[in-house]
Design a protein around this motif. Sequence first.
Motif, PDB file in Angstrom:
ATOM      1  N   ILE A  46       0.821  -1.219   0.000  1.00 18.66           N
ATOM      2  CA  ILE A  46       0.000   0.000   0.000  1.00 18.66           C
ATOM      3  C   ILE A  46       0.852   1.266   0.000  1.00 18.66           C
ATOM      4  N   ILE A  47       2.082   1.165   0.469  1.00 15.89           N
ATOM      5  CA  ILE A  47       2.973   2.325   0.360  1.00 15.89           C
ATOM      6  C   ILE A  47       3.313   2.546  -1.114  1.00 15.89           C
ATOM      7  N   ALA A  48       3.522   1.454  -1.857  1.00 11.63           N
ATOM      8  CA  ALA A  48       3.829   1.557  -3.283  1.00 11.63           C
ATOM      9  C   ALA A  48       2.603   1.942  -4.109  1.00 11.63           C
ATOM     10  N   ASN A  49       1.427   1.441  -3.725  1.00 16.14           N
ATOM     11  CA  ASN A  49       0.189   1.743  -4.440  1.00 16.14           C
ATOM     12  C   ASN A  49      -0.922   1.927  -3.415  1.00 16.14           C
ATOM     13  N   PRO A  50      -1.225   3.160  -3.046  1.00 12.87           N
ATOM     14  CA  PRO A  50      -2.183   3.417  -1.958  1.00 12.87           C
ATOM     15  C   PRO A  50      -3.655   3.212  -2.313  1.00 12.87           C
ATOM     16  N   GLN A  51      -3.971   2.870  -3.557  1.00 15.65           N
ATOM     17  CA  GLN A  51      -5.362   2.629  -3.910  1.00 15.65           C
ATOM     18  C   GLN A  51      -5.748   1.236  -3.428  1.00 15.65           C
ATOM     19  N   VAL A  52      -6.705   1.195  -2.496  1.00 17.63           N
ATOM     20  CA  VAL A  52      -7.098  -0.058  -1.856  1.00 17.63           C
ATOM     21  C   VAL A  52      -8.614  -0.197  -1.880  1.00 17.63           C
ATOM     22  N   GLU A  53      -9.068  -1.360  -1.463  1.00 22.66           N
ATOM     23  CA  GLU A  53     -10.479  -1.581  -1.173  1.00 22.66           C
ATOM     24  C   GLU A  53     -10.560  -2.176   0.218  1.00 22.66           C
ATOM     25  N   GLU A  59      -2.803   5.816   3.584  1.00 22.21           N
ATOM     26  CA  GLU A  59      -1.612   6.623   3.852  1.00 22.21           C
ATOM     27  C   GLU A  59      -1.120   6.333   5.260  1.00 22.21           C
ATOM     28  N   GLU A  60       0.171   6.385   5.425  1.00 19.74           N
ATOM     29  CA  GLU A  60       0.746   6.159   6.746  1.00 19.74           C
ATOM     30  C   GLU A  60       0.602   7.428   7.580  1.00 19.74           C
ATOM     31  N   VAL A  61       0.240   7.244   8.844  1.00 17.76           N
ATOM     32  CA  VAL A  61       0.121   8.378   9.761  1.00 17.76           C
ATOM     33  C   VAL A  61       1.472   8.566  10.428  1.00 17.76           C
TER      34      VAL A  61
END
Length: 197
Positions: free
Chosen positions: A89-96, A109-111
């Motif tokens: 998800i760091i490489a590709n933040p588009q998730v479901e 995104e990382e907090v």
Amino acid sequence: MKEPISVEFAGRLRQYFKKGNVLMVWLWRLGLGKHINIAPRYAGQIMVLEHSGRKSGKRYRTPVNYAIVNGEIYCVAGFGPVSDWYRNIIANPQVEVWLPDGWWAGLAEEVLDADLRLPILRQVLIASGFAARLFGVDPLKLSDEELDRLTRDYRLIRIRRTVARTGEGGPGDLAWIWPLTTFFLLFLLLKRRPRRR
């Protein structure tokens, strides 16, 4: 002062979780997501995070504990930066995300804000039920300093929902199995019934 669990023990737990994750995704696909989350105080709040492989582009589904804080979804990569889903998800933040009450597309995104991280991390760990305590972290009893020290390698992720999803390929896509199974079992039961003469 509490000490973190050993690297060896963490590695074994990671392998057990990976095997359990396969079962958890199947349960969600069978339409049991709401039932999995029936006792969050003990078993934790669990969602499925769908993400793309950073090298392969292949779609993966990973069950993770989560909490909703101020309308945003938060989860924790408890194994830290070695977690495959975290790196994806760091490489590709588009998730479901598959939640008990819906299926969403979102951006992860990382907090990194230190003022936000610890209080929200504590809420996610409380929402994880037994999982945090299994790793030696009791978010209800630890001071902020102890919690920060024990979770230094954890990664806190915020997921902002963008679009509600529907259709094929989401949670419950295998729920059709239940009526078919019921019909088959009923057929077997009636077939085995002794005939009266």
